[in-house]
Design a protein around this motif. Structure first.
Motif, mmCIF file in Angstrom:
data_model
loop_
_atom_site.group_PDB
_atom_site.id
_atom_site.type_symbol
_atom_site.label_atom_id
_atom_site.label_comp_id
_atom_site.label_asym_id
_atom_site.label_seq_id
_atom_site.Cartn_x
_atom_site.Cartn_y
_atom_site.Cartn_z
ATOM 1 N N MET A 138 76.172 90.904 66.822
ATOM 2 C CA MET A 138 75.227 90.597 67.894
ATOM 3 C C MET A 138 75.446 91.621 69.007
ATOM 4 O O MET A 138 76.588 91.934 69.342
ATOM 5 N N TYR B 107 71.690 91.864 65.486
ATOM 6 C CA TYR B 107 70.712 91.065 66.224
ATOM 7 C C TYR B 107 70.888 91.380 67.703
ATOM 8 O O TYR B 107 72.005 91.386 68.211
ATOM 9 N N VAL C 261 77.480 85.775 62.558
ATOM 10 C CA VAL C 261 77.984 86.796 63.492
ATOM 11 C C VAL C 261 79.506 86.764 63.558
ATOM 12 O O VAL C 261 80.128 85.714 63.682
ATOM 13 N N ILE D 269 80.571 90.559 68.581
ATOM 14 C CA ILE D 269 79.544 90.623 69.627
ATOM 15 C C ILE D 269 79.866 91.840 70.498
ATOM 16 O O ILE D 269 80.998 91.971 70.975
#
Ligand code: SF4
Length: 230
Positions: free
Chosen positions: A61, A116, A152, A155
């Motif tokens: 992410m 994403y 995920v 991040i």
């Protein structure tokens, strides 16, 4: 294994685009969309919240602060049509996280691979400065995204506000002890559910023009970070 939450994510994103919870931001995003920048006068601005975008099965992410006034707020897609997007996608294309090195508008055939993209705040704030309450209001959407994007593992937070919004999620949902947790470019933080949070300067023109970040350093961070995802 595929993420079975695709439908829920699509429904969430549709709900986000209709949100009017923050009156100051509704007013501001509409004003920008009505007045427009001279070079985009003939375009029809989006002028609504900008939801997340990308691969629903992503293991990575990437989170930024908010849509740019004449970027996401104009085009309706996160990191699309402004200088920060140009920089980010040059990097994502190089490291194979997107099918192309540009993000211009919703019709440009852009696809993210295993990544994403989302934002702490889904509406453009005046001066890029959201209020604490606006961030709290929007954190509910980020919370749902973090739950639904259940593959995920890593991040990457682009900037301190994005970093703080992820930390806040873990503080509120995992009783995470945040003592000593700080945004330091290039550092990795282990989160209580075993995800890794990587801090990275935002690819804003200010950070690029002052030399705080350059393409080589930025690409290296993304390339090193994503090696462990395959
Ligand atoms: S910032 Fe978030 S909570 Fe506020 S109006 Fe936009 S989408 Fe809604």
């Amino acid at each position: 294994m595929k993420n079975n939450n695709k439908k829920s994510l699509i429904a969430l994103n549709s709900k986000i685009t209709k949100c009017k919870s923050c009156s100051r931001l509704v007013k501001f995003r509409t004003k920008i969309a009505t007045e427009k920048r001279k070079m985009y006068l003939k375009e029809s601005y989006w002028g609504k919240p900008v939801s997340g975008f990308g691969d629903y099965n992503a293991k990575l992410m990437i989170i930024g602060l908010a849509p740019a006034a004449h970027g996401g707020n104009r085009t309706g897609r996160v990191f699309t049509g402004d200088k920060s997007s140009d920089f980010l996608f040059e990097c994502l294309g190089k490291v194979g996280l997107s099918n192309q090195s540009y993000s211009i508008n919703k019709k440009d055939n852009l696809k993210l691979k295993n990544a994403y993209l989302t934002l702490s705040l889904k509406c453009v704030p005046p001066g890029d400065k959201p209020t604490k309450q606006e961030l709290i209001n929007c954190s509910n959407y980020l919370r749902k995204e973090l739950i639904l994007l259940n593959r995920v593992k890593i991040i990457i937070a682009l900037g301190k506000i994005a970093f703080d919004s992820i930390i806040l999620f873990y503080k509120n949902n995992y009783e995470y002890n945040t003592r000593g947790v700080k945004f330091i470019h290039g550092d990795s933080t282990k989160l209580p559910d075993e995800k890794t949070l990587v801090s990275c300067y935002h690819p804003s023109p200010r950070n690029v023009n002052t030399g705080r970040i350059n393409m080589q350093k930025f690409t290296k961070l993304f390339s090193d970070t994503t090696k462990s995802l395959s």
